[in-house]
Design a protein around this motif. Structure first.
Motif, short mmCIF file in Angstrom:
data_model
loop_
_atom_site.label_atom_id
_atom_site.label_comp_id
_atom_site.label_asym_id
_atom_site.label_seq_id
_atom_site.Cartn_x
_atom_site.Cartn_y
_atom_site.Cartn_z
N LEU A 172 0.78 -1.17 -0.01
CA LEU A 172 0.04 0.06 -0.05
C LEU A 172 1.05 1.31 -0.08
CD1 LEU A 172 -3.06 0.71 2.15
CD2 LEU A 172 -1.24 2.14 2.40
N THR A 173 0.42 2.37 -0.89
CA THR A 173 1.16 3.53 -0.79
C THR A 173 0.54 4.64 -0.40
OG1 THR A 173 1.07 3.54 -3.36
CG2 THR A 173 3.05 2.88 -2.55
N ASP A 174 0.83 5.56 0.58
CA ASP A 174 0.28 6.57 0.94
C ASP A 174 0.23 7.60 -0.18
OD1 ASP A 174 2.57 7.80 1.41
OD2 ASP A 174 2.47 7.75 3.26
N SER A 175 -0.59 8.72 -0.13
CA SER A 175 -0.76 9.48 -1.02
C SER A 175 0.37 10.66 -1.15
CB SER A 175 -2.36 10.38 -1.07
OG SER A 175 -2.00 11.21 0.04
N GLY A 176 0.99 10.83 0.10
CA GLY A 176 2.25 11.90 -0.02
C GLY A 176 1.55 13.22 0.80
N GLY A 177 0.12 13.23 0.94
CA GLY A 177 -0.39 14.57 1.67
C GLY A 177 0.11 14.71 2.91
N TYR A 178 0.12 13.81 3.96
CA TYR A 178 0.57 14.03 5.18
C TYR A 178 2.23 14.54 5.11
CZ TYR A 178 2.10 13.31 10.09
OH TYR A 178 2.65 13.48 11.03
N GLN A 179 3.00 14.07 4.73
CA GLN A 179 4.21 14.20 4.66
C GLN A 179 4.65 15.76 3.75
OE1 GLN A 179 3.42 10.97 3.87
NE2 GLN A 179 4.30 10.13 5.51
N VAL A 180 3.81 16.07 2.91
CA VAL A 180 3.84 17.53 2.24
C VAL A 180 3.63 18.38 3.25
CG1 VAL A 180 2.70 18.88 0.62
CG2 VAL A 180 3.46 16.66 -0.08
N MET A 181 2.51 18.06 4.27
CA MET A 181 2.02 19.13 5.01
C MET A 181 3.12 19.05 6.14
SD MET A 181 -0.52 20.31 3.86
CE MET A 181 -1.75 19.97 2.54
N SER A 182 3.83 18.07 6.63
CA SER A 182 4.54 18.00 7.89
C SER A 182 6.02 18.38 7.78
CB SER A 182 4.17 16.61 8.78
OG SER A 182 4.56 15.47 7.81
N LEU A 183 6.56 17.91 6.59
CA LEU A 183 7.96 17.69 6.48
C LEU A 183 8.57 18.96 5.33
CD1 LEU A 183 8.71 14.07 5.89
CD2 LEU A 183 9.24 15.46 7.69
N SER A 184 7.52 19.32 4.47
CA SER A 184 7.96 20.23 3.57
C SER A 184 8.14 21.71 4.01
CB SER A 184 7.06 20.18 2.37
OG SER A 184 7.06 18.89 1.75
N GLU A 185 8.62 22.64 3.43
CA GLU A 185 8.76 24.15 3.85
C GLU A 185 8.05 24.71 2.52
OE1 GLU A 185 12.75 24.95 4.12
OE2 GLU A 185 13.09 23.70 6.09
N LEU A 186 7.65 25.96 2.90
CA LEU A 186 7.05 27.00 2.03
C LEU A 186 6.08 26.17 1.16
CD1 LEU A 186 10.49 28.42 0.67
CD2 LEU A 186 8.76 29.40 2.42
N THR A 187 4.89 25.29 1.78
CA THR A 187 3.94 24.77 1.21
C THR A 187 2.86 25.81 0.89
OG1 THR A 187 2.95 24.24 3.13
CG2 THR A 187 4.32 22.66 2.15
N LYS A 188 2.23 25.57 -0.42
CA LYS A 188 1.04 26.52 -0.78
C LYS A 188 0.05 25.53 -1.29
CE LYS A 188 -0.22 30.26 -3.72
NZ LYS A 188 0.06 31.43 -4.74
N VAL A 189 -1.10 25.59 -0.80
CA VAL A 189 -2.12 24.65 -1.08
C VAL A 189 -3.24 25.67 -1.93
CG1 VAL A 189 -4.35 23.45 -0.27
CG2 VAL A 189 -2.24 23.43 1.05
N SER A 190 -3.63 25.07 -2.91
CA SER A 190 -4.44 25.73 -4.04
C SER A 190 -5.37 24.49 -4.54
CB SER A 190 -3.97 26.29 -5.00
OG SER A 190 -3.37 25.20 -6.09
N GLU A 191 -6.48 24.76 -5.18
CA GLU A 191 -7.26 23.90 -5.83
C GLU A 191 -6.58 22.76 -6.46
OE1 GLU A 191 -10.71 22.00 -5.43
OE2 GLU A 191 -10.45 23.75 -4.44
#
Length: 375
Positions: free
Chosen positions: A90-109
């Motif tokens: 099973l592979t997770d989607s990457g969404g959690y790590q993007v929010m928790s590990l990454s810098e300078l995140t920008k969420v858009s539609e």
């Protein structure tokens, strides 16, 4: 060959035991998936992970897309051959790590733009790209791309993230269905969001059911809200999802969390705890966790856990493992991790047997009473 089929063999209250059948093998539920973040379950060979009783492992989309790269893994024949694990992944989607590990995140539609935690390079992870990466990896169970916000977020932020996650679920479904041969053998799970709010969780579940998935995950928990808040949410969240589909609680957890979640109808789990704890000197036992670094174990001739059948406990004494861990020897992390993975798989087998024998509550109370006695 079966693409994906879930059968429930027995129930006891809300607890269930059954089987997920896929082309690469069967998964006994309730199931615990060891976490193989970067194409490895840390400190373990794949054959030894299987030897512990694991039917399936988890890989991480975010980490693998950054290093070594999903396209590279695909050129090398896919994740299974790359890491030497031929059973389901099973592979997770990457969404959690993007929010928790990454810098300078920008969420858009469109998705999430972020800077890599490795080298600062910019990337965009969208529902389409997340599914594409998981397809390139050759995942057996693919997770939709979703937006996770902390349970402490404002109600408006929780509502917006839940709504966006439903829209991203539809896009994930559409991209998955364009996957040709991969879509014909893999499965896709949706992820329920809504923090601790029963109404938001219901809206999320209804939206996901309208889209249609092979299984459903309860997302957005085990992110610092505390056990009682999590269990309060699990009192209603699993029941909002289809009874005939697997229910997966993402990122959980401690042994007592797992027992309580199975009691509430959860079928699948993953967590880094048994491997991370093994590397830091914590061994799980039926009498609660122990810190093998403690001086009292320096001349202890007993195994990590009495009556444990794992190779570590049947071969080595606490004194030796204590020496290895205190000395920083790699073998210490290997032996501790092996024991912990065996402990978790024995835990799951005990839960499956208890449901099948319709004695789940008695088994759960006996386990919890003993495990928590020294807490």
């Amino acid at each position: 060959m079966t693409r994906f089929a879930f059968s429930i063999a027995a129930t006891d209250g809300a607890a269930r035991t059954g089987t997920i059948a896929m082309q690469r093998g069967e998964i006994r539920t309730p199931a615990f998936m060891p976490v193989g973040t970067a194409a490895t379950v840390k400190a373990m060979k794949p054959c030894d992970v299987r030897g512990s009783g694991a039917d399936i492992i988890l890989g991480n989309t975010y980490h693998l897309m950054l290093r070594p790269g999903a396209e590279r893994v695909a050129r090398l024949g896919g994740l299974h051959g790359f890491m030497g694990w031929e059973r389901p992944i099973l592979t997770d989607s990457g969404g959690y790590q993007v929010m928790s590990l990454s810098e300078l995140t920008k969420v858009s539609e469109e998705g999430v733009s972020f800077a890599s935690h490795l080298d600062g390079s910019r990337h965009m992870l969208s529902p389409e790209r997340s599914i594409e990466v998981q397809r390139l990896l050759g995942s057996d169970i693919v997770m939709q791309f979703d937006q996770l916000v902390p349970t402490t977020s404002t109600p408006q932020a929780q509502r917006e993230a839940m709504g966006r996650s439903i829209r991203w679920a539809k896009r994930s479904r559409e991209e998955f269905d364009r996957g040709g041969e991969h879509a014909e053998r893999a499965a896709l799970f949706g992820i329920q969001q809504g923090a601790l709010d029963e109404g938001l969780r219901r809206t999320s579940a209804d939206g996901l059911i309208d889209i249609g998935f092979d299984g459903y995950a309860v997302g957005g928990l085990a992110v610092g809200e505390g056990q009682q808040a999590m269990l309060g949410c699990l009192d209603f969240a699993p029941g909002q999802l289809p009874a005939g589909k697997p229910r997966y609680l993402m990122g959980v957890g401690k042994p007592d969390d797992i027992v309580e979640a199975v009691r509430r109808g959860i079928d699948m789990f993953d967590c880094v705890l048994p491997t991370r704890s093994g590397r830091t000197g914590q061994a799980f036992t039926s009498d609660g966790p122990i810190n093998i670094r403690n001086a009292k174990f320096a001349e202890d001739r007993e195994p990590l856990e009495q009556d444990c059948p794992c190779p570590t406990c049947t071969t080595y004494e606490r004194a030796y493992v204590h020496h290895l861990v205190r000395s920083g020897e790699i073998l210490g992390a290997m032996l501790m991790t092996e024991h912990n993975l065996w402990f978790y798989q024995r835990l799951m087998q005990g839960l499956r047997d208890a449901v099948a024998g319709r004695r789940f509550n008695a088994h759960a109370e006996e386990f919890l009473g003993r495990y928590r006695a020294k807490a």
